[in-house]
Structures are given as structure tokens and as C-alpha cells.
Write an enzyme that holds these catalytic residues in place. Structure first.
Site, PDB file in Angstrom:
ATOM      1  N   GLU A  19       6.606  -1.031  -9.461  1.00 10.50           N
ATOM      2  CA  GLU A  19       5.680  -1.309  -8.357  1.00 10.50           C
ATOM      3  C   GLU A  19       4.246  -1.233  -8.868  1.00 10.50           C
ATOM      4  OE1 GLU A  19       6.403   0.875  -4.575  1.00 10.50           O
ATOM      5  OE2 GLU A  19       4.409   1.682  -4.910  1.00 10.50           O
ATOM      6  N   ASP A 126       0.971   4.095   5.675  1.00 11.65           N
ATOM      7  CA  ASP A 126       0.469   5.464   5.810  1.00 11.65           C
ATOM      8  C   ASP A 126      -0.597   5.501   6.905  1.00 11.65           C
ATOM      9  OD1 ASP A 126       1.954   6.672   3.769  1.00 11.65           O
ATOM     10  OD2 ASP A 126       0.630   5.810   2.261  1.00 11.65           O
ATOM     11  N   TYR A 143       6.482   0.981  14.398  1.00  8.46           N
ATOM     12  CA  TYR A 143       7.480   1.461  13.435  1.00  8.46           C
ATOM     13  C   TYR A 143       7.983   0.305  12.575  1.00  8.46           C
ATOM     14  CZ  TYR A 143       7.622   5.628  16.325  1.00  8.46           C
ATOM     15  OH  TYR A 143       7.269   6.760  17.014  1.00  8.46           O
TER      16      TYR A 143
END
Ligand code: FAD
Length: 317
Positions: A19, A126, A143
């Protein structure tokens, strides 16, 4: 090609992937390539590119501070397209609920589709640095499960405000996050796993986990996930410890436990060069055990510098 097809083609062999974080605005993308180049010999079938949350900046206007919102590391989809083009490798942009309206998300997904990007990671994101808790963006999702539903709808030609009959709808393969030591806000691991199951039921195709330093936590998490019917691939996320401050930072930010042996080894280091070496050695041991256990992929969090990931991959792949 979809991540899940790469896994099928691997026929049980453990694959290598990693990543990347987009460079800070204004920096040269060549810096990113310089960190990708040394990892390409390990044949990653896909590379993830994160999306950063926006931040508040305060601009001095003749003595008065003007509060503005900015994204310091923009460019996720562009970077994915450029890596795909340059290295002929699949890329996985991280798509966030936070900071995006549903319409903006739709446009990002349309861009990805046109660019031939077949995979996305669907994440809530976040909290912004200035916020204690995650605040959903007005007109956005609260969500990750809602984001998964939007992507699945798009896969079926269902756009936000119209259904479009087409033979050319996107067929995104969707990754979601899982937490071997539970998400920091979840009341229990059991309830967090139920939330993960909701993402799977909504159409997630694979899970990538939060970092962990004790493989036992991962094995138990996979067992618990299988027990409640989560049958999609679960990919462990590995982060090599790199600086002494990680001893406090990682448990504080991610609410993860660190094994005492690792703490002792890092504590004994005289400088961060030595910590980086300890981090590499620990990650090699972790990776070898996970590979022996037959995990589909070892996915490394590179944090922009690839020398340590290369040192690990050389021993493991
Ligand atoms: P969710 O699945 O939405 O879960 C968030 C919390 O809400 C959990 O506690 C869950 O139990 C709970 N929950 C879920 N659904 C419900 C519901 N319906 N009702 C009540 N509670 C619910 N962050 C970034 O900003 N950018 C990135 O690129 C990025 N990449 C990541 C990659 C990986 C592999 C991982 C593991 C994390 C990444 N993150 C990234 C961090 C991630 O955004 C945070 O951990 C975030 O706090 C939660 O994201 P999620 O997708 O797991 O959220």
C-alpha cells in the site's frame, strides 16, 4: 483484473502486495516511483493507494485567520491510473465515506471505471485530525457498509438518481477493512465481526486487515470470521515497526497490543536505524509463519519508504 481473480489464479501460492500513500501536494510523483521500483521484482498483482482525509488550514488574512479545508495528499485515482499505465499492474484506490458526498463518490467511481480500474477498497475513513470522532460528511455515508452498497448498486447500473440499462456497467471487486484486535470504536470484537459480516453480505469480495504484530490474533480473527459465515479471502496487513515512537503511537492510534518480545527488542535499540532492523526481522518472522499457514496475500503498509519492505520481501518471496 480483479483482486479475487488474482487470488484464484495463484492457486494457493501466497502473493505479495503493498500500500502506498500519495505524496504531499506539490511533490514529484517520481519519489513514489522510486519507492515502487525496488518492489516490482516481487511481482505484486495489485498495489493499493490510500486516500487521506481533509484537514483544516488557517490562512492569515491581515491578522484574521481564515479556516479552510484542504486535502494534503490528493491524487489517489490519478496515481492509481499512472501506476497501472507505467507498471502494468492492477491498482486499488481507497474510497472513503469521510469527506465525500454520495454524488462525489459516484463521480470517483465513474472515473475509476473509465480508467480500467477494477478494484476499490471501501472504507469509512478516519476522523479528521481535529475531530475526536468520525463525523459523516453532509450528503455522504456514515459507514463503510453503505459505501459497499453504493458500489454494488453501480455494478448493477443503479446510479444514485437513475437506473441506467447498459452492458457496460462497472464490475468493481470490493475490498473492506477487518480488525483482528477489533476497531477502536467497536464495543467488542464480536460486534465488530458482525459489522464486518454486514459488509460481506452487502457485497464485499475480500478483507484486508489492520496491522497486527502477533499472528495468533490474526489466526483467531480468521477462525471467528469463518464461524459466523464470512467466507471471502482475508488478507493480513503487515507493518514493519520503523521508529521507537511506534511503541506508544501504534497502540494509541490503532488500539493494538504489541508483544512483549517486540517491545523489549525495540526498547534495547540505540537509534531508529536499529529499530528499523528489528521491525524488518519481526515482520520477516510474522510473514514466514503467515505464508506457511497459507494466507492468500501478504499486504505491506509501506508508509512511503520501501527499503524495509524490500528487505522483508527478499527473505519471504
Ligand atoms: P466501518 O466498517 O464503517 O466501521 C467503523 C466502526 O463503526 C466500527 O467500529 C464498526 O464496528 C462500526 N459500525 C459499522 N457499521 C455500523 C453500523 N451500521 N452501526 C453502528 N456501528 C457500525 N483510512 C483512511 O482515511 N484512508 C485510507 O486510505 C485507509 N485505508 C485503510 C486500509 C485498511 C486495510 C484498513 C484496515 C484501514 C484503513 N483506513 C484508512 C482506516 C479506516 O478508515 C479506519 O479504521 C476507520 O476508522 C474505519 O473504517 P472502516 O471502513 O473499517 O469502517
Amino acid at each position: 483484473m480483479k483482486v479475487t481473480d488474482h487470488l484464484k489464479n495463484a492457486k494457493g501460492k501466497t502473493l505479495f502486495s503493498f500500500e502506498l500513500i500519495p505524496p504531499v501536494k506539490g511533490r514529484n510523483i517520481q519519489e513514489l516511483y522510486n519507492n515502487i521500483d525496488p518492489l516490482m521484482e516481487f511481482d505484486p498483482p495489485f498495489i493499493d493507494v490510500t486516500t487521506s482525509r481533509e484537514e483544516y488550514v488557517y490562512i492569515d488574512k491581515e491578522g484574521l485567520l481564515d479556516k479552510k479545508v484542504t486535502r494534503m495528499r490528493p491524487g489517489t485515482v490519478g496515481i492509481c491510473a499512472s501506476i497501472k499505465h507505467k507498471y502494468k499492474v492492477d491498482t486499488v484506490p481507497h474510497i472513503l465515506c469521510g469527506g465525500f458526498t454520495k454524488e462525489e463518490t459516484e463521480y470517483v467511481l465513474v472515473d475509476c471505471h473509465y480508467l480500467g480500474i477494477d478494484n476499490v477498497m471501501a472504507l469509512r475513513g478516519d476522523a479528521m485530525r481535529e475531530e475526536k470522532y468520525f463525523q459523516p460528511t453532509k450528503g455522504g455515508h456514515a459507514y463503510a457498509v453503505d459505501l459497499v452498497r453504493q458500489i454494488q448498486n453501480l455494478n448493477q447500473g443503479k446510479y444514485l438518481h437513475e437506473d441506467i440499462e447498459t452492458d457496460h456497467s462497472a464490475q468493481f471487486c470490493i475490498g473492506v477493512a477487518g480488525y483482528p484486535e477489533k476497531h477502536l470504536e467497536a464495543p467488542s470484537l464480536k460486534s465488530d465481526l458482525k459489522r464486518l459480516k454486514e459488509k460481506v453480505d452487502a457485497g464485499a469480495d475480500y478483507v484486508v486487515t489492520q496491522m497486527f504484530f502477533d499472528n495468533q490474533k490474526f489466526f483467531e480473527f480468521v477462525d471467528a470470521a469463518r464461524d459466523i459465515g464470512i467466507n471471502i479471502p482475508i488478507i493480513p496487513g503487515i507493518k514493519p515497526m520503523a521508529v521507537k515512537r511506534h511503541l506508544q503511537l501504534l497502540p494509541q492510534v490503532f488500539r493494538i497490543d504489541l508483544p512483549q518480545d517486540l517491545i523489549d527488542a525495540v526498547d534495547a535499540c540505540e537509534n531508529n536505524k536499529a529499530v528499523r532492523q528489528v521491525g524488518v526481522e519481526w515482520a520477516i518472522k510474522q510473514s514466514q509463519e503467515l505464508k506457511e499457514a497459507g494466507v492468500p496475500v501478504l499486504h505491506y503498509y509501506s508508509m512511503g519508504k520501501s527499503d524495509n519492505i524490500r528487505a522483508i520481501a527478499k527473505e519471504v518471496f
